[in-house]
Design a protein around this motif. Sequence first.
Motif, PDB file in Angstrom:
ATOM      1  N   HIS A  89     -19.513  15.090   1.088  1.00 18.96           N
ATOM      2  CA  HIS A  89     -18.493  15.837   0.348  1.00 18.96           C
ATOM      3  C   HIS A  89     -18.631  15.750  -1.162  1.00 18.96           C
ATOM      4  CE1 HIS A  89     -16.384  16.831   4.015  1.00 18.96           C
ATOM      5  NE2 HIS A  89     -16.380  15.554   4.367  1.00 18.96           N
TER       6      HIS A  89
ATOM      7  N   ASP B 257     -18.291  12.975  -3.158  1.00 15.65           N
ATOM      8  CA  ASP B 257     -17.699  11.805  -3.806  1.00 15.65           C
ATOM      9  C   ASP B 257     -18.792  10.812  -4.190  1.00 15.65           C
ATOM     10  OD1 ASP B 257     -14.826  12.550  -3.141  1.00 15.65           O
ATOM     11  OD2 ASP B 257     -15.695  12.417  -1.150  1.00 15.65           O
TER      12      ASP B 257
ATOM     13  N   ASP C  15     -13.047  19.187   3.719  1.00 18.10           N
ATOM     14  CA  ASP C  15     -12.467  18.467   2.595  1.00 18.10           C
ATOM     15  C   ASP C  15     -10.945  18.535   2.663  1.00 18.10           C
ATOM     16  OD1 ASP C  15     -12.332  17.101   0.104  1.00 18.10           O
ATOM     17  OD2 ASP C  15     -12.073  19.023  -0.912  1.00 18.10           O
ATOM     18  N   GLU C  16     -10.409  19.706   2.966  1.00 11.62           N
ATOM     19  CA  GLU C  16      -8.956  19.835   3.093  1.00 11.62           C
ATOM     20  C   GLU C  16      -8.427  18.971   4.234  1.00 11.62           C
ATOM     21  OE1 GLU C  16      -7.853  23.924   3.455  1.00 11.62           O
ATOM     22  OE2 GLU C  16      -8.177  24.351   1.322  1.00 11.62           O
TER      23      GLU C  16
ATOM     24  N   ARG D  26      -9.784  16.244   5.688  1.00 15.11           N
ATOM     25  CA  ARG D  26      -9.873  14.782   5.526  1.00 15.11           C
ATOM     26  C   ARG D  26      -8.728  14.278   4.647  1.00 15.11           C
ATOM     27  NH1 ARG D  26     -14.299  13.095   0.976  1.00 15.11           N
ATOM     28  NH2 ARG D  26     -13.894  14.782  -0.495  1.00 15.11           N
ATOM     29  N   ARG D  27      -8.289  15.108   3.723  1.00 14.14           N
ATOM     30  CA  ARG D  27      -7.147  14.751   2.867  1.00 14.14           C
ATOM     31  C   ARG D  27      -5.818  14.962   3.600  1.00 14.14           C
ATOM     32  NH1 ARG D  27      -9.541  13.984  -2.047  1.00 14.14           N
ATOM     33  NH2 ARG D  27     -11.571  15.005  -2.284  1.00 14.14           N
TER      34      ARG D  27
ATOM     35  N   ALA E 173      -4.999  12.032   5.761  1.00 14.66           N
ATOM     36  CA  ALA E 173      -4.414  10.910   5.012  1.00 14.66           C
ATOM     37  C   ALA E 173      -2.904  11.123   4.834  1.00 14.66           C
ATOM     38  CB  ALA E 173      -5.105  10.773   3.660  1.00 14.66           C
ATOM     39  N   GLU E 174      -2.510  12.343   4.532  1.00 16.20           N
ATOM     40  CA  GLU E 174      -1.089  12.643   4.354  1.00 16.20           C
ATOM     41  C   GLU E 174      -0.320  12.488   5.667  1.00 16.20           C
ATOM     42  OE1 GLU E 174      -0.963  16.570   2.805  1.00 16.20           O
ATOM     43  OE2 GLU E 174      -2.121  16.085   0.985  1.00 16.20           O
TER      44      GLU E 174
ATOM     45  N   ILE F 101     -10.519   7.778   3.318  1.00 14.15           N
ATOM     46  CA  ILE F 101     -11.061   9.138   3.386  1.00 14.15           C
ATOM     47  C   ILE F 101     -12.585   9.067   3.358  1.00 14.15           C
ATOM     48  CG2 ILE F 101     -11.222  11.337   2.162  1.00 14.15           C
ATOM     49  CD1 ILE F 101      -8.367  10.930   1.220  1.00 14.15           C
TER      50      ILE F 101
END
Length: 386
Positions: A206, A208, A295-296, A298-299, A302-303, A316
């Motif tokens: 991704h 990072d 990407d959306e 994986r975030r 977390a939420e 993440i």
Amino acid sequence: MSVTPLQALPIDELRQRTSTKWQKYPQDILPFFVAEMDYPLAPAITAALTRAVQLGDTGYTPPEPGIREAFVAFAQRRFDWTVDPATVFWTGDVMMGVVEILRAVTSPGDRVVVTTPVYPPFFDTVEEAGAVVERVPLARSEAGWELDLLGIEAALAGGARAVLLCNPHNPTGTVHTSQSLAALADVAARFGAVVISDEIHGPLAHGDVPFTPFLAVSDAARRVGYTVTSASKTYNFAGLKCAVMIGGGAEQAKVLRALPWEVEWRTGLFGALANNAAFAPESDAWLDSLLAALDENRRLLAELLAEHLPEAVYRIPDAGFLAWVDVSAYGWGDNPATELRRKARVAFHHGPLFGDEGKGHVRINFACSPDLLREAIERVGALVAP
């Protein structure tokens, strides 16, 4: 320039699929276990396979199927990695390639380092090759996971002959840094060991941490290394058999060339056709769109965990579409996936299959629609809601 995220297919279409993800469990169980994605194929792959079916092009894979050229171009374009075509070979899938290389470079009873928790077939593959697994767990820090280089060095000093590397790492999603990979190569070179790097998740990094192919990291890596990879994970055609084996230099290429002829023949024609279409420039836009969707998600995961399972531990991932989640705080036992499938009707992958470090963990496949991911975590969260 913004990229529009790829949209997953509707659930009613997905349930018509006959693959493992959609057939293993009853329809009231949401499947998040095996690494299959819920997206449509890249158009170039669909076109190549459709044409083959229309032509009745269903015979044997030819001696020169274009795999070498397609991979070399893709590696240059996506990874800035210049690969010598003479070092590239092919087989049916990544684990086939790994076991055949292990057979060629180790002797029965030799020890092979694996960095747990790790993709479960790593254990079986080492044993199939006649070698013995030596576990050197990843080191854990606040920043995530990394190779335990001192532990690997101790294993090699103690006689281990090879390292089976997962780069990017499954299940943690860790992209090993170029510095860590270079250090691993130096250690392996010092002890005359071999490194075999499974890089099937490489195109799914991704950004990072930049993905670095092991063989691109240093001269030492090329002297000790092999890479085995495939387009099948990134482009979702695991059922079509095709993988790429790359040697670090002339000596490794000689080893690959000397493998039994059946190793190459295991490559499926449809796998080769899909591989070439996936690695072609025409599929780059699809890959970028996929990465935006992942990407959306994986975030989003977390939420969702923070809202519904606040005691779960999740980092993440740097790459891929697999989440490694510690839910041990909820008391669902060493293998929580069994309990969650029974009570929440959600199927996650079994953490302990990845090694002892997986006790209390589940692996979650988030290559799906956001709504489906949300429903799964809400179902599990309902088990602990006040």
